[in-house]
Design a protein around this motif. Sequence first.
Motif, mmCIF file in Angstrom:
data_model
loop_
_atom_site.group_PDB
_atom_site.id
_atom_site.type_symbol
_atom_site.label_atom_id
_atom_site.label_comp_id
_atom_site.label_asym_id
_atom_site.label_seq_id
_atom_site.Cartn_x
_atom_site.Cartn_y
_atom_site.Cartn_z
ATOM 1 N N TYR A 299 0.842 -1.186 0.000
ATOM 2 C CA TYR A 299 0.000 0.000 0.000
ATOM 3 C C TYR A 299 0.882 1.242 0.000
ATOM 4 N N ASP A 300 0.523 2.187 -0.874
ATOM 5 C CA ASP A 300 1.247 3.452 -0.908
ATOM 6 C C ASP A 300 0.739 4.335 0.229
ATOM 7 N N ILE A 301 1.655 4.807 1.059
ATOM 8 C CA ILE A 301 1.274 5.680 2.174
ATOM 9 C C ILE A 301 1.946 7.033 1.977
ATOM 10 N N GLU A 302 1.129 8.059 1.904
ATOM 11 C CA GLU A 302 1.656 9.409 1.665
ATOM 12 C C GLU A 302 2.597 9.834 2.793
ATOM 13 N N GLY A 303 3.731 10.404 2.432
ATOM 14 C CA GLY A 303 4.687 10.904 3.412
ATOM 15 C C GLY A 303 5.744 9.901 3.807
ATOM 16 N N ILE A 304 5.637 8.658 3.286
ATOM 17 C CA ILE A 304 6.618 7.618 3.602
ATOM 18 C C ILE A 304 7.336 7.200 2.329
ATOM 19 N N ILE A 305 8.662 7.109 2.396
ATOM 20 C CA ILE A 305 9.440 6.658 1.247
ATOM 21 C C ILE A 305 9.461 5.134 1.255
ATOM 22 N N GLN A 306 8.968 4.521 0.170
ATOM 23 C CA GLN A 306 8.840 3.071 0.108
ATOM 24 C C GLN A 306 9.684 2.503 -1.034
ATOM 25 N N VAL A 307 10.464 1.472 -0.711
ATOM 26 C CA VAL A 307 11.375 0.856 -1.683
ATOM 27 C C VAL A 307 10.952 -0.596 -1.898
ATOM 28 N N ALA A 308 10.832 -0.998 -3.160
ATOM 29 C CA ALA A 308 10.452 -2.381 -3.482
ATOM 30 C C ALA A 308 11.707 -3.220 -3.694
ATOM 31 N N ILE A 309 11.756 -4.371 -3.038
ATOM 32 C CA ILE A 309 12.867 -5.308 -3.199
ATOM 33 C C ILE A 309 12.812 -5.934 -4.591
ATOM 34 N N ASN A 310 13.970 -6.164 -5.196
ATOM 35 C CA ASN A 310 14.028 -6.820 -6.504
ATOM 36 C C ASN A 310 15.227 -7.767 -6.539
ATOM 37 N N PRO A 311 15.032 -9.025 -6.123
ATOM 38 C CA PRO A 311 16.152 -9.978 -6.068
ATOM 39 C C PRO A 311 16.794 -10.234 -7.433
ATOM 40 N N LYS A 312 16.026 -10.012 -8.532
ATOM 41 C CA LYS A 312 16.568 -10.264 -9.876
ATOM 42 C C LYS A 312 17.778 -9.386 -10.177
ATOM 43 N N ILE A 313 17.801 -8.203 -9.583
ATOM 44 C CA ILE A 313 18.946 -7.307 -9.810
ATOM 45 C C ILE A 313 19.762 -7.155 -8.521
ATOM 46 N N ASP A 314 19.626 -8.160 -7.650
ATOM 47 C CA ASP A 314 20.376 -8.210 -6.396
ATOM 48 C C ASP A 314 20.034 -7.051 -5.457
ATOM 49 N N LEU A 315 18.797 -6.551 -5.553
ATOM 50 C CA LEU A 315 18.341 -5.521 -4.621
ATOM 51 C C LEU A 315 17.622 -6.243 -3.480
ATOM 52 N N THR A 316 18.399 -6.712 -2.505
ATOM 53 C CA THR A 316 17.888 -7.507 -1.393
ATOM 54 C C THR A 316 17.540 -6.610 -0.202
ATOM 55 N N PHE A 317 16.904 -7.210 0.809
ATOM 56 C CA PHE A 317 16.613 -6.460 2.033
ATOM 57 C C PHE A 317 17.895 -5.921 2.656
ATOM 58 N N ALA A 318 18.929 -6.767 2.721
ATOM 59 C CA ALA A 318 20.184 -6.361 3.368
ATOM 60 C C ALA A 318 20.841 -5.198 2.623
ATOM 61 N N LYS A 319 20.924 -5.324 1.287
ATOM 62 C CA LYS A 319 21.582 -4.265 0.499
ATOM 63 C C LYS A 319 20.796 -2.963 0.591
ATOM 64 N N THR A 320 19.473 -3.057 0.476
ATOM 65 C CA THR A 320 18.645 -1.848 0.553
ATOM 66 C C THR A 320 18.770 -1.194 1.921
ATOM 67 N N LEU A 321 18.773 -2.027 2.958
ATOM 68 C CA LEU A 321 18.860 -1.507 4.329
ATOM 69 C C LEU A 321 20.162 -0.752 4.558
ATOM 70 N N ARG A 322 21.261 -1.250 3.997
ATOM 71 C CA ARG A 322 22.546 -0.539 4.128
ATOM 72 C C ARG A 322 22.460 0.865 3.547
ATOM 73 N N HIS A 323 21.802 0.970 2.387
ATOM 74 C CA HIS A 323 21.708 2.280 1.723
ATOM 75 C C HIS A 323 20.685 3.184 2.393
ATOM 76 N N ILE A 324 19.639 2.579 2.959
ATOM 77 C CA ILE A 324 18.636 3.376 3.683
ATOM 78 C C ILE A 324 19.290 4.127 4.842
ATOM 79 N N LEU A 325 20.237 3.487 5.512
ATOM 80 C CA LEU A 325 20.895 4.119 6.655
ATOM 81 C C LEU A 325 21.677 5.369 6.260
ATOM 82 N N ARG A 326 21.995 5.500 4.967
ATOM 83 C CA ARG A 326 22.691 6.709 4.486
ATOM 84 C C ARG A 326 21.710 7.808 4.088
ATOM 85 N N GLN A 327 20.401 7.510 4.210
ATOM 86 C CA GLN A 327 19.385 8.479 3.797
ATOM 87 C C GLN A 327 18.835 9.296 4.974
ATOM 88 N N ASP A 328 19.517 9.225 6.121
ATOM 89 C CA ASP A 328 19.145 9.987 7.309
ATOM 90 C C ASP A 328 17.708 9.716 7.765
#
Length: 509
Positions: A299-328
Amino acid sequence: MFDSDAIDLSKINIDRAAINKLSASTARFYSAMPVKIEKDVVWIAVPDPSNMKLADDLRFVSALRIKLVKAKEEEIKNAIERSYGKEEESLGEVINEAEKSSCKTPVAAGADADKLKEIASCAPVVKLLNMILLRAVREKASDIHFEPFEKDYKIRYRIDGVCYDAAHPPRDLSLAISSRIKVMANLDVAESRLPQDGRIMIDIEGNSVDLRVSTLPTLYGESIVMRVLDKNVVSLSLDQIGMNEAVKSKIREMIQRPNGIVLTTGPTGSGKTTTLYSCLREINKIDYKIITTEDPVEYDIEGIIQVAINPKIDLTFAKTLRHILRQDPDIIMVGEIRDAETAEIAIQAALTGHLVFSTLHTNDAPGAITRLVDMGVEPFLITSTVRAVLAQRLVRAICKKCKKEYTPSPGEMAEFGVFRERMKGMRFYKGEGCPECNGSGYKGRTGIYELFLIDDKIRDLVVRRASASLIRKAASEAGMSTLREDGLNKISEGITSVEEVLKETKEYI
């Protein structure tokens, strides 16, 4: 009167000849009200006349020359009810229409995409699928199953967690139906040997509905499942998901803390994600930056940044989470902790001042601790970060129209074990079955919950790597109400039945 920006359907005489040009199911599906015929052109009132896709769909399905005019959505719905009443084509009539058309012409295996798109665009098939979707949304189905067998083709709805037959189109319409779904979901129409995933955004009766499509090659064709995500059905609020006041107040206290981890646990389809969304909506304020990583974003929630995981391009929970921490971020939601790497990053995020929400697949709340230890997470890190674990299940609610008091069998009572004494003097209810609940005796679902809070005694047990049973015993002594106890409370309140609670809490004594 038709030349103004918006016509008032409550103040005009609608032409019956125009109504007869458009079927009730098509009018309801597209939220489109025919109002008059002028020089062989049917004027149709819709909420947004500039929607070219809607215009094309209406022209195609109805085979009419049309002109769209603007009217208020509420007035359109009222006019449709007044003009068409409860009459509507049956699924059987639409299936017969499709069966008599060229839609069911057999197509050779390996046919090219153009030929498949041609049968997918057959008007009776489009109409049939629209009616299936319309009824699924009306009946609040969570999933639609299209299932091919050797001599049969079944369409089933999952409503309140249970599958029901919806239709049995002829077997040789299966290719046309699956091709139509693929076209709508922008999938490869010619590919039937590999699974595919897609998404359809569609307006049904004026509501925006998100359909997640999954195809799976089987022995007799492609099995397709559509997950129906209708924002008008799901209530993303802690006040409306079935929590008792004690659990709700403690959860609210936990989610207001500046850091730590809050986990929800339970099997697939137990409402974990809905609970997390409800928590996020509660604290979604301008003061905080909230980022989620999900598979998929439901569900799209206004005011929240939402990222979809895509294992086909190696966009995993772990990799995304590492980059999220750099987004303050201030608050992070991880769709699921599946491995040690994701767990460790989530813990590091909590240790560095972030509030983290996530889910785990365990049978009960205390089991989340042993699950994290099994993943390789150090116990002292768990006790330093995990604030609360909420286990949950969904149980069907008794239909209010046909709810009757009854006496459970001795066998049912015996299954409650240690709780039998407490049940003496309780009143029990079940639904007899009526048109409102399609004869099932149930209408809608609610949650039962088990909230596990980590106190000093439990911290000591976790650090000493105590078993799940010892941790569970300590939690119960500290006042934790189990899933079965919460279920009993909902039985005594007449919300759900003995049968439902027993079914969802089989692992409890």
